[in-house]
Scaffold this motif. Structure first.
Motif, short mmCIF file in Angstrom:
data_model
loop_
_atom_site.label_atom_id
_atom_site.label_comp_id
_atom_site.label_asym_id
_atom_site.label_seq_id
_atom_site.Cartn_x
_atom_site.Cartn_y
_atom_site.Cartn_z
N SER A 1 -10.25 -5.03 -12.33
CA SER A 1 -9.84 -3.68 -12.73
C SER A 1 -9.37 -3.63 -14.19
O SER A 1 -9.62 -2.66 -14.90
CB SER A 1 -8.73 -3.17 -11.81
OG SER A 1 -9.17 -3.10 -10.46
N HIS B 1 -9.22 -8.73 -7.55
CA HIS B 1 -9.38 -7.28 -7.68
C HIS B 1 -8.67 -6.76 -8.92
O HIS B 1 -9.22 -5.93 -9.67
CB HIS B 1 -8.84 -6.60 -6.42
CG HIS B 1 -8.72 -5.12 -6.53
ND1 HIS B 1 -9.80 -4.26 -6.44
CD2 HIS B 1 -7.63 -4.32 -6.75
CE1 HIS B 1 -9.39 -3.01 -6.59
NE2 HIS B 1 -8.09 -3.02 -6.78
N ASN B 2 -7.45 -7.23 -9.16
CA ASN B 2 -6.68 -6.78 -10.32
C ASN B 2 -7.35 -7.19 -11.63
O ASN B 2 -7.43 -6.39 -12.58
CB ASN B 2 -5.26 -7.33 -10.26
CG ASN B 2 -4.44 -6.72 -9.13
OD1 ASN B 2 -4.86 -5.76 -8.49
ND2 ASN B 2 -3.27 -7.27 -8.88
N HIS C 1 -4.06 1.73 -13.83
CA HIS C 1 -5.17 1.86 -12.89
C HIS C 1 -4.62 2.02 -11.48
O HIS C 1 -3.99 1.12 -10.95
CB HIS C 1 -6.08 0.62 -12.96
CG HIS C 1 -6.70 0.42 -14.31
ND1 HIS C 1 -7.86 1.03 -14.69
CD2 HIS C 1 -6.29 -0.31 -15.38
CE1 HIS C 1 -8.17 0.68 -15.92
NE2 HIS C 1 -7.23 -0.13 -16.37
N GLN C 2 -4.86 3.17 -10.88
CA GLN C 2 -4.32 3.45 -9.55
C GLN C 2 -4.88 2.53 -8.48
O GLN C 2 -4.26 2.33 -7.44
CB GLN C 2 -4.57 4.91 -9.19
CG GLN C 2 -3.76 5.91 -10.01
CD GLN C 2 -2.27 5.61 -9.98
OE1 GLN C 2 -1.68 5.39 -8.92
NE2 GLN C 2 -1.65 5.59 -11.15
N GLN C 3 -6.05 1.94 -8.73
CA GLN C 3 -6.60 1.01 -7.74
C GLN C 3 -5.89 -0.34 -7.77
O GLN C 3 -6.07 -1.17 -6.90
CB GLN C 3 -8.11 0.81 -7.95
CG GLN C 3 -8.50 0.03 -9.20
CD GLN C 3 -8.73 0.94 -10.40
OE1 GLN C 3 -8.11 1.98 -10.49
NE2 GLN C 3 -9.63 0.54 -11.28
N VAL C 4 -5.06 -0.55 -8.81
CA VAL C 4 -4.24 -1.75 -8.88
C VAL C 4 -2.84 -1.36 -8.41
O VAL C 4 -2.15 -0.61 -9.08
CB VAL C 4 -4.18 -2.31 -10.32
CG1 VAL C 4 -3.23 -3.50 -10.37
CG2 VAL C 4 -5.56 -2.71 -10.80
N GLN C 5 -2.43 -1.84 -7.28
CA GLN C 5 -1.12 -1.51 -6.74
C GLN C 5 -0.23 -2.75 -6.71
O GLN C 5 0.67 -2.89 -7.51
CB GLN C 5 -1.26 -0.89 -5.34
CG GLN C 5 -2.11 0.36 -5.29
CD GLN C 5 -1.46 1.57 -5.98
OE1 GLN C 5 -0.30 1.55 -6.31
NE2 GLN C 5 -2.26 2.61 -6.18
N GLN D 1 0.84 -1.20 0.00
CA GLN D 1 0.00 0.00 0.00
C GLN D 1 0.88 1.26 0.00
O GLN D 1 1.42 1.64 1.04
CB GLN D 1 -0.91 -0.01 1.23
CG GLN D 1 -1.84 -1.22 1.29
CD GLN D 1 -2.83 -1.11 2.43
OE1 GLN D 1 -3.59 -0.16 2.52
NE2 GLN D 1 -2.82 -2.10 3.31
N CYS E 1 3.67 -1.15 -6.25
CA CYS E 1 3.51 -0.70 -4.87
C CYS E 1 4.81 -0.06 -4.38
O CYS E 1 4.92 1.16 -4.27
CB CYS E 1 3.06 -1.84 -3.97
SG CYS E 1 3.88 -3.42 -4.22
#
Length: 377
Positions: A206, A202-203, A177-181, A109, A150
């Protein structure tokens, strides 16, 4: 699955000849063959001794043994099974549990990791992150997905900027995609496969809308992440909902070196003599050998060979944090071999290797993408 892998091992011991921890200690239990014996014993007896846990923890997961093995033993899969099983049936000490918890919670994160890294740079433990100006493609002939990352997005943002600038010059739009870290590797390799699968779902969710519109490439600048995403198909094989999507994701994922293998790139620095450290996840995990060296040589660099290039630098994901003494030993050996040559810069292809090696040498360590650009017409 563990039984299948165990049966494929003929106990020849060839793997020990290229295992860094075995070469360091000479202890059979510090090599892949010995660890296979320990994992079999653990699975048979449903018990874990401190000795077994110690020897499993000291494994770099460098996969050099898989490159050497004449029988094709999937040691990495067996090791994951053994590691996860060990963590399920025994409890580590409080300090060890806290270390692993912090690694799993903080490193994936950037919002949590960034303040810690700022403190580390203030203490001069690590260099300040550098970022060149980022340009956009004026016309778009193709689109690809890239992973923000990350740790890399905080410590070395210039790597992805270098990729974006090269792609822009080729009229390729880089979708991020910033929601994919995190790719899931940190949890997958630190005893929490369920959390890793949650991240993978999740990835996939996305990325999937872009894939449905025709995007057919996912490019990875960190070879460790690339190996994990290429492994999504195996990791998610038993997931009825995501198995097919994961298989497709794995199939379209490439290390950036594969994408640029035939592209004419040119020098983008004043350096001349380059030593390329191939991360274990690139040369042993993804079985990609020689591409980066060829791209660098073709662009105008003198690529310098050095001894024992097949051995791990000691970074190995979170290994350098959990097994610091051994990690520093392996780094010192790697750096010593490189410094015997006339080298201006060390290039690599994984953020962990880059950060770990830079702490052991005055020679600049760069991602190879930072050393090249597109030739202007």
């Amino acid at each position: 699955r563990a039984d299948q892998i165990l049966r494929s091992c003929v106990h020849c011991g060839f793997c020990n000849a290229t295992c860094p921890t075995y070469l360091l200690s000479g202890d059979e239990l510090e090599g892949p063959r010995g660890r296979i014996y320990l994992i079999k014993e653990m699975l048979d007896q449903q018990a874990v001794s401190r000795t077994t846990q110690h020897h499993l923890d000291s494994c770099l997961s460098c996969l050099s043994c898989e490159t050497t093995c004449p029988s094709g033993v999937k040691y990495s899969e067996l090791f994951e099974i053994g590691q996860a099983h060990s963590d399920q049936i025994t409890q580590r000490g409080l300090v060890e549990r806290c270390k692993r918890w912090l690694i799993r919670k903080v490193f994936p994160q950037p919002k949590l990791f960034k303040p810690l890294y700022r403190i580390a740079t203030w203490l001069k433990l690590y260099p300040q992150p550098h970022a060149d100006p980022c340009v956009q493609a004026t016309t778009v002939s193709d689109r690809v997905i890239i992973l923000p990352g990350c740790v890399q997005s905080v410590t070395a943002p210039n790597i992805n900027i270098s990729l974006r600038n090269i792609l822009a010059a080729l009229n390729v739009d880089a979708l991020s995609h910033q929601q994919v870290q995190c790719c899931g590797a940190i949890d997958q390799h630190n005893g929490d496969p369920d959390k890793a699968r949650e991240i993978i779902r999740h990835n996939i969710d996305s990325w999937w809308p872009d894939i449905e519109t025709g995007v057919n490439k996912i490019l990875m600048t960190a070879s460790g992440c690339g190996l994990t995403v290429k492994d999504y198909a195996r990791i998610m094989a038993d997931d009825a909902v995501y198995a097919n999507k994961a298989k497709f994701i794995s199939a379209i994922t490439q290390d950036v070196s594969e994408y640029f293998a035939d592209q004419r790139l040119v020098k983008h620095s004043a350096y001349q003599n380059v030593a390329f450290h191939a991360p274990c996840t690139l040369q042993h995990g993804q079985k990609i050998n020689g591409i980066v060296e060829t791209v660098l040589a073709r662009s105008g660099y003198n690529v310098v060979d050095f001894a024992d290039a097949h051995l791990c630098c000691g970074s190995a994901g979170s290994y350098s944090l959990l097994q610091a003494d051994k990690a520093e030993y392996f780094r010192a050996k790697k750096i010593a071999n490189i410094e015997l040559q006339n080298v201006d810069v060390i290039a690599t292809a994984n953020i962990g290797c880059l950060m770990h090696m830079q702490k052991g040498t005055e020679i600049p360590v760069k991602h190879w993408l930072e050393l090249v650009t597109v030739e202007k017409p």
